[in-house]
Design a protein around this motif. Sequence first.
Motif, mmCIF file in Angstrom:
data_model
loop_
_atom_site.group_PDB
_atom_site.id
_atom_site.type_symbol
_atom_site.label_atom_id
_atom_site.label_comp_id
_atom_site.label_asym_id
_atom_site.label_seq_id
_atom_site.Cartn_x
_atom_site.Cartn_y
_atom_site.Cartn_z
ATOM 1 N N PHE A 82 50.428 37.261 31.773
ATOM 2 C CA PHE A 82 49.218 38.065 31.902
ATOM 3 C C PHE A 82 48.655 37.967 33.317
ATOM 4 C CE2 PHE A 82 48.667 36.280 27.443
ATOM 5 C CZ PHE A 82 49.285 37.353 26.834
ATOM 6 N N SER A 83 48.286 39.097 33.874
ATOM 7 C CA SER A 83 47.535 39.069 35.123
ATOM 8 C C SER A 83 46.065 38.848 34.747
ATOM 9 C CB SER A 83 47.696 40.381 35.882
ATOM 10 O OG SER A 83 47.015 41.424 35.204
ATOM 11 N N PHE A 84 45.288 38.380 35.715
ATOM 12 C CA PHE A 84 43.865 38.186 35.441
ATOM 13 C C PHE A 84 43.225 39.520 35.064
ATOM 14 C CE2 PHE A 84 39.394 38.192 36.606
ATOM 15 C CZ PHE A 84 38.948 37.130 35.836
ATOM 16 N N GLN A 85 43.637 40.579 35.726
ATOM 17 C CA GLN A 85 43.067 41.899 35.452
ATOM 18 C C GLN A 85 43.356 42.339 34.017
ATOM 19 O OE1 GLN A 85 40.980 43.343 37.803
ATOM 20 N NE2 GLN A 85 40.415 44.534 36.006
ATOM 21 N N GLU A 86 44.565 42.066 33.522
ATOM 22 C CA GLU A 86 44.900 42.402 32.131
ATOM 23 C C GLU A 86 43.998 41.644 31.167
ATOM 24 O OE1 GLU A 86 49.434 43.097 31.122
ATOM 25 O OE2 GLU A 86 49.204 41.415 32.518
ATOM 26 N N VAL A 87 43.831 40.354 31.420
ATOM 27 C CA VAL A 87 42.981 39.514 30.572
ATOM 28 C C VAL A 87 41.543 40.026 30.619
ATOM 29 C CG1 VAL A 87 42.006 37.194 30.293
ATOM 30 C CG2 VAL A 87 44.444 37.476 30.783
ATOM 31 N N TYR A 88 41.063 40.285 31.811
ATOM 32 C CA TYR A 88 39.697 40.780 32.000
ATOM 33 C C TYR A 88 39.493 42.079 31.224
ATOM 34 C CZ TYR A 88 35.541 42.519 34.385
ATOM 35 O OH TYR A 88 34.289 43.007 34.654
ATOM 36 N N ASN A 89 40.398 43.031 31.412
ATOM 37 C CA ASN A 89 40.275 44.330 30.744
ATOM 38 C C ASN A 89 40.305 44.182 29.228
ATOM 39 O OD1 ASN A 89 40.156 45.577 33.243
ATOM 40 N ND2 ASN A 89 42.297 46.214 33.214
ATOM 41 N N TYR A 90 41.226 43.379 28.707
ATOM 42 C CA TYR A 90 41.347 43.180 27.268
ATOM 43 C C TYR A 90 40.075 42.535 26.716
ATOM 44 C CZ TYR A 90 43.456 42.179 22.763
ATOM 45 O OH TYR A 90 43.728 42.138 21.420
ATOM 46 N N TYR A 91 39.590 41.516 27.410
ATOM 47 C CA TYR A 91 38.411 40.800 26.965
ATOM 48 C C TYR A 91 37.196 41.733 26.890
ATOM 49 C CZ TYR A 91 34.649 37.404 26.787
ATOM 50 O OH TYR A 91 33.548 36.710 26.416
ATOM 51 N N VAL A 92 36.987 42.506 27.941
ATOM 52 C CA VAL A 92 35.830 43.404 27.997
ATOM 53 C C VAL A 92 35.961 44.510 26.941
ATOM 54 C CG1 VAL A 92 34.595 45.064 29.448
ATOM 55 C CG2 VAL A 92 35.309 42.874 30.396
#
Length: 165
Positions: A152-162
């Motif tokens: 996971f990239s941080f951006q993927e995690v961020y987007n999924y979380y939000v």
Amino acid sequence: MDLNQLFKVQEIIENNIKQFTDIKEDTLGKENVFDLRFLALQVKTGEIANLTKCYKYFKVKENIPKEKLMIRYIDALKFLLSIGNVHHFNVINGEAINSIEKENSIIKLFSYIFDDIKDLKHAILQDDYVLSLSIYVRLFARFINLGELLGFSFQEVYNYYVEQA
């Protein structure tokens, strides 16, 4: 790396949960809620390790659905963010996170994360904010590193979380 937004979203989630439940933190006791957050972080992190089976040297890794792995990862991240909000560690930023050396071994990384969780809990109980913050930054960086090793990239995690909030 917009960590501030993640902390804010987690705070909103927790405030909504508190409004819709009958259980008050005061009823559970502050020490129990404190221990509960740390135990939940350990359990949720353990679920990620269990899903990957990285600790079973005799087993071939299965193809784990990315969505399933992401859900487990986000579950643990919520408790990490919650601890950060409660103990005022939500001041950390991407620069601090990026200054921590990365680990390439997922097995070592899980071990380090569990050690950091224990050390953080102890430092908070000793009322040592500076040490606690330092450990929290390291733990958070290692948790992001874990996400990267999981694919996971941080951006993927961020987007999924939000999106899931």
